[in-house]
Design an enzyme around this catalytic site. Structure first.
Site, PDB file in Angstrom:
ATOM      1  N   SER A  19       4.058   1.036  10.118  1.00  0.00           N
ATOM      2  CA  SER A  19       3.371   2.360   9.437  1.00  0.00           C
ATOM      3  C   SER A  19       3.474   3.443  10.113  1.00  0.00           C
ATOM      4  O   SER A  19       2.567   3.358  11.234  1.00  0.00           O
ATOM      5  CB  SER A  19       2.087   1.827   8.935  1.00  0.00           C
ATOM      6  OG  SER A  19       1.188   2.854   8.734  1.00  0.00           O
ATOM      7  N   HIS A  44       7.714   2.317   6.802  1.00  0.00           N
ATOM      8  CA  HIS A  44       6.620   2.682   5.928  1.00  0.00           C
ATOM      9  C   HIS A  44       5.711   3.850   6.117  1.00  0.00           C
ATOM     10  O   HIS A  44       5.376   4.110   7.306  1.00  0.00           O
ATOM     11  CB  HIS A  44       5.596   1.437   5.859  1.00  0.00           C
ATOM     12  CG  HIS A  44       4.423   1.689   4.694  1.00  0.00           C
ATOM     13  ND1 HIS A  44       4.339   1.287   3.528  1.00  0.00           N
ATOM     14  CD2 HIS A  44       3.122   1.940   5.229  1.00  0.00           C
ATOM     15  CE1 HIS A  44       3.228   1.326   3.040  1.00  0.00           C
ATOM     16  NE2 HIS A  44       2.400   1.905   3.876  1.00  0.00           N
ATOM     17  N   ASP A  46       2.969   6.795   5.497  1.00  0.00           N
ATOM     18  CA  ASP A  46       1.567   7.022   4.988  1.00  0.00           C
ATOM     19  C   ASP A  46       1.353   8.271   4.651  1.00  0.00           C
ATOM     20  O   ASP A  46       1.151   9.177   5.537  1.00  0.00           O
ATOM     21  CB  ASP A  46       0.502   6.441   5.542  1.00  0.00           C
ATOM     22  CG  ASP A  46       0.725   4.888   5.547  1.00  0.00           C
ATOM     23  OD1 ASP A  46       0.574   4.532   4.522  1.00  0.00           O
ATOM     24  OD2 ASP A  46       0.739   4.372   6.597  1.00  0.00           O
ATOM     25  N   MET A  48      -0.971  11.276   3.046  1.00  0.00           N
ATOM     26  CA  MET A  48      -2.377  11.353   2.325  1.00  0.00           C
ATOM     27  C   MET A  48      -2.720  12.828   2.127  1.00  0.00           C
ATOM     28  O   MET A  48      -2.309  13.804   2.902  1.00  0.00           O
ATOM     29  CB  MET A  48      -3.434  10.756   3.474  1.00  0.00           C
ATOM     30  CG  MET A  48      -3.037   9.484   3.884  1.00  0.00           C
ATOM     31  SD  MET A  48      -4.216   8.744   4.879  1.00  0.00           S
ATOM     32  CE  MET A  48      -3.591   7.302   5.548  1.00  0.00           C
ATOM     33  N   HIS A  77       4.307   5.580   1.060  1.00  0.00           N
ATOM     34  CA  HIS A  77       2.965   5.228   0.337  1.00  0.00           C
ATOM     35  C   HIS A  77       2.211   6.387   0.093  1.00  0.00           C
ATOM     36  O   HIS A  77       1.553   7.086   1.046  1.00  0.00           O
ATOM     37  CB  HIS A  77       2.518   4.290   1.377  1.00  0.00           C
ATOM     38  CG  HIS A  77       1.055   3.658   0.822  1.00  0.00           C
ATOM     39  ND1 HIS A  77       0.141   3.046   1.677  1.00  0.00           N
ATOM     40  CD2 HIS A  77       0.344   3.907  -0.307  1.00  0.00           C
ATOM     41  CE1 HIS A  77      -1.127   2.835   1.096  1.00  0.00           C
ATOM     42  NE2 HIS A  77      -0.950   3.303  -0.299  1.00  0.00           N
ATOM     43  N   MET A  79      -0.802   8.305  -1.044  1.00  0.00           N
ATOM     44  CA  MET A  79      -2.160   8.274  -1.332  1.00  0.00           C
ATOM     45  C   MET A  79      -2.657   9.550  -1.650  1.00  0.00           C
ATOM     46  O   MET A  79      -3.242  10.356  -0.931  1.00  0.00           O
ATOM     47  CB  MET A  79      -2.912   7.753  -0.090  1.00  0.00           C
ATOM     48  CG  MET A  79      -2.434   6.115   0.283  1.00  0.00           C
ATOM     49  SD  MET A  79      -2.922   5.728   1.893  1.00  0.00           S
ATOM     50  CE  MET A  79      -1.409   6.104   2.623  1.00  0.00           C
ATOM     51  N   MET A 148      -3.441  -3.465  -1.309  1.00  0.00           N
ATOM     52  CA  MET A 148      -4.268  -3.122  -0.306  1.00  0.00           C
ATOM     53  C   MET A 148      -5.349  -4.024   0.254  1.00  0.00           C
ATOM     54  O   MET A 148      -6.104  -4.810  -0.471  1.00  0.00           O
ATOM     55  CB  MET A 148      -4.867  -1.713  -0.363  1.00  0.00           C
ATOM     56  CG  MET A 148      -4.165  -0.522  -0.886  1.00  0.00           C
ATOM     57  SD  MET A 148      -2.830  -0.031   0.462  1.00  0.00           S
ATOM     58  CE  MET A 148      -3.921   0.360   1.702  1.00  0.00           C
ATOM     59  N   GLY A 153      -6.485   4.969   3.500  1.00  0.00           N
ATOM     60  CA  GLY A 153      -6.913   6.059   3.849  1.00  0.00           C
ATOM     61  C   GLY A 153      -7.022   6.197   5.665  1.00  0.00           C
ATOM     62  O   GLY A 153      -6.573   7.061   5.990  1.00  0.00           O
ATOM     63  N   PHE A 154      -7.100   5.258   6.371  1.00  0.00           N
ATOM     64  CA  PHE A 154      -7.305   4.996   7.482  1.00  0.00           C
ATOM     65  C   PHE A 154      -6.667   3.675   8.178  1.00  0.00           C
ATOM     66  O   PHE A 154      -6.867   2.715   7.499  1.00  0.00           O
ATOM     67  CB  PHE A 154      -8.658   5.209   8.131  1.00  0.00           C
ATOM     68  CG  PHE A 154      -9.581   6.418   7.700  1.00  0.00           C
ATOM     69  CD1 PHE A 154      -9.194   7.706   8.269  1.00  0.00           C
ATOM     70  CD2 PHE A 154      -9.999   6.354   6.522  1.00  0.00           C
ATOM     71  CE1 PHE A 154      -9.932   8.747   8.215  1.00  0.00           C
ATOM     72  CE2 PHE A 154     -10.809   7.699   6.072  1.00  0.00           C
ATOM     73  CZ  PHE A 154     -10.494   8.580   6.835  1.00  0.00           C
ATOM     74  N   GLY A 156      -6.593   0.815  11.149  1.00  0.00           N
ATOM     75  CA  GLY A 156      -7.460   0.185  12.276  1.00  0.00           C
ATOM     76  C   GLY A 156      -8.754  -0.336  11.513  1.00  0.00           C
ATOM     77  O   GLY A 156      -9.715  -0.943  12.158  1.00  0.00           O
ATOM     78  N   ASP A 182      -1.007  -4.513   3.086  1.00  0.00           N
ATOM     79  CA  ASP A 182      -1.304  -3.125   3.834  1.00  0.00           C
ATOM     80  C   ASP A 182      -2.739  -2.858   4.047  1.00  0.00           C
ATOM     81  O   ASP A 182      -3.418  -2.948   3.309  1.00  0.00           O
ATOM     82  CB  ASP A 182      -0.761  -2.067   3.161  1.00  0.00           C
ATOM     83  CG  ASP A 182      -0.691  -0.725   3.926  1.00  0.00           C
ATOM     84  OD1 ASP A 182      -0.998  -0.671   5.002  1.00  0.00           O
ATOM     85  OD2 ASP A 182      -0.444   0.481   3.339  1.00  0.00           O
ATOM     86  N   GLY A 183      -2.980  -2.763   5.497  1.00  0.00           N
ATOM     87  CA  GLY A 183      -4.182  -2.817   5.677  1.00  0.00           C
ATOM     88  C   GLY A 183      -4.842  -4.138   6.830  1.00  0.00           C
ATOM     89  O   GLY A 183      -4.920  -5.237   6.062  1.00  0.00           O
ATOM     90  N   GLY A 184      -5.196  -4.032   7.989  1.00  0.00           N
ATOM     91  CA  GLY A 184      -5.693  -4.898   8.818  1.00  0.00           C
ATOM     92  C   GLY A 184      -4.792  -6.339   9.164  1.00  0.00           C
ATOM     93  O   GLY A 184      -5.194  -7.338   9.130  1.00  0.00           O
ATOM     94  N   GLY A 204       0.206  -1.282  11.153  1.00  0.00           N
ATOM     95  CA  GLY A 204      -0.218  -0.055  11.924  1.00  0.00           C
ATOM     96  C   GLY A 204      -0.557  -0.569  13.360  1.00  0.00           C
ATOM     97  O   GLY A 204       0.196  -0.615  14.351  1.00  0.00           O
ATOM     98  N   SER A 205      -1.783  -0.708  13.498  1.00  0.00           N
ATOM     99  CA  SER A 205      -2.480  -0.997  14.694  1.00  0.00           C
ATOM    100  C   SER A 205      -1.886  -2.078  15.617  1.00  0.00           C
ATOM    101  O   SER A 205      -1.800  -2.049  16.791  1.00  0.00           O
ATOM    102  CB  SER A 205      -4.041  -1.460  14.704  1.00  0.00           C
ATOM    103  OG  SER A 205      -4.530  -0.407  13.832  1.00  0.00           O
TER     104      SER A 205
HETATM  105  C1  DX5 Z   1      -4.042   2.761   5.457  1.00  0.00           C
HETATM  106  C2  DX5 Z   1      -2.463   3.003   5.562  1.00  0.00           C
HETATM  107  C3  DX5 Z   1      -1.823   1.707   6.196  1.00  0.00           C
HETATM  108  C4  DX5 Z   1      -2.448   1.763   7.775  1.00  0.00           C
HETATM  109  C5  DX5 Z   1      -2.484   0.387   8.499  1.00  0.00           C
HETATM  110  O1  DX5 Z   1      -4.402   3.456   4.372  1.00  0.00           O
HETATM  111  O2  DX5 Z   1      -2.009   2.835   4.089  1.00  0.00           O
HETATM  112  O3  DX5 Z   1      -0.460   1.765   6.015  1.00  0.00           O
HETATM  113  O4  DX5 Z   1      -1.481   2.647   8.501  1.00  0.00           O
HETATM  114  O5  DX5 Z   1      -2.976   0.518   9.569  1.00  0.00           O
HETATM  115  P1  DX5 Z   1      -3.501  -0.904  10.346  1.00  0.00           P
HETATM  116  O6  DX5 Z   1      -2.453  -1.984  10.307  1.00  0.00           O
HETATM  117  O7  DX5 Z   1      -4.139  -0.500  11.451  1.00  0.00           O
HETATM  118  O8  DX5 Z   1      -4.679  -1.190   9.156  1.00  0.00           O
HETATM  119 ZN    ZN Z   2       0.425   2.332   3.820  1.00  0.00          ZN
END
Ligand code: DX5
Ligand code: ZN
Length: 229
Positions: A19, A44, A46, A48, A77, A79, A148, A153-154, A156, A182-184, A204-205
């Protein structure tokens, strides 16, 4: 054109999608080269708008800039509150798969059809608090569902396991639909997502906070292989 890219995306699965949210935007060219060297098959992105979500990232110029430095399929993606307003410019900038949020629109089926008519593949995303029934009107119109596992939105944030039940239900009701999470997603959560039937794992992280992207992705791939679907 996008159908070819959709096939590439389909054939990539099961696969980790980095991401581009926590990457070094000051040196995107190097980041892209590092990701390609690490075996990335799909990116991917993001997007926003500071309105649909309380965070602001980037728009068409970055998508277009990434396209100039990479031939990888781009999974964008959105958002944003008004996906149709920016869908065609995103396709023109090089997006291959455009995913909008079901919470942002009134008629998700119509939005999906319009995006398809622009020549892109289409995905629909839903946040953890949104029930799967919200997708009833559009599931036959989309190529992919993005489940999701955090509130959009964020990066981490902590993984919400409600996503696993949604993936399993979608896999059972629509076995041919491409499924993304997607997410965590990290070494502790990715295997369970695979076991629930997921094909594409946005990370992402767990990549960008590591020094060695190739090692991070290889470790995630190993967990996917262990999470039998
Ligand atoms: C969150 C994004 C994700 C984000 C995932 O709104 O859509 O793509 O980058 O980041 P991690 O893997 O850190 O949750
Ligand atoms: Zn995303």
């Amino acid at each position: 054109m996008s159908q070819d890219k959709l096939e590439l995306i389909r054939n990539a699965g099961p696969s980790v999608l980095p991401s581009l949210l926590l990457c070094d935007f000051g040196d995107l060219k190097t980041e892209l080269a590092r990701l390609e060297d690490a075996g990335t098959q799909v990116l991917h992105l993001d997007v926003m708008d500071g309105h649909f979500v309380p965070n602001l990232t980037y728009g068409m110029p970055i998508v277009e800039g990434i396209r100039r430095h990479s031939d990888l399929p781009m999974d964008v993606h959105l958002m944003i509150s008004d996906p149709l307003r920016y869908a065609q410019p995103m396709v023109d900038a090089g997006a291959d798969l455009l995913t909008f949020h079901v919470e942002a629109v009134e008629d998700a089926g119509e939005v999906a059809r319009e995006i398809r008519s622009m020549g892109a593949a289409v995905g629909v995303a839903l946040n953890p608090d949104t029930d799967l029934s919200a997708l009833d009107r559009c599931l036959d119109e989309v190529d992919m569902v993005l489940v999701m596992s955090v509130n959009a939105g964020f990066g981490g944030q902590a993984f919400n396991p409600v996503a696993l039940a949604k993936l399993a239900a979608l896999k059972q009701s629509h076995p041919d639909l491409l499924l993304e999470i997607d997410g965590g997603i990290n070494l502790r959560t990715i295997g369970a997502a695979r076991a629930a039937g997921c094909d594409l794992f946005v990370v992402g992280s767990a990549i960008f906070k590591q020094d060695d992207y190739a090692a991070a992705i290889a470790a995630l791939d190993a967990e996917i292989a262990g999470g039998v679907s």
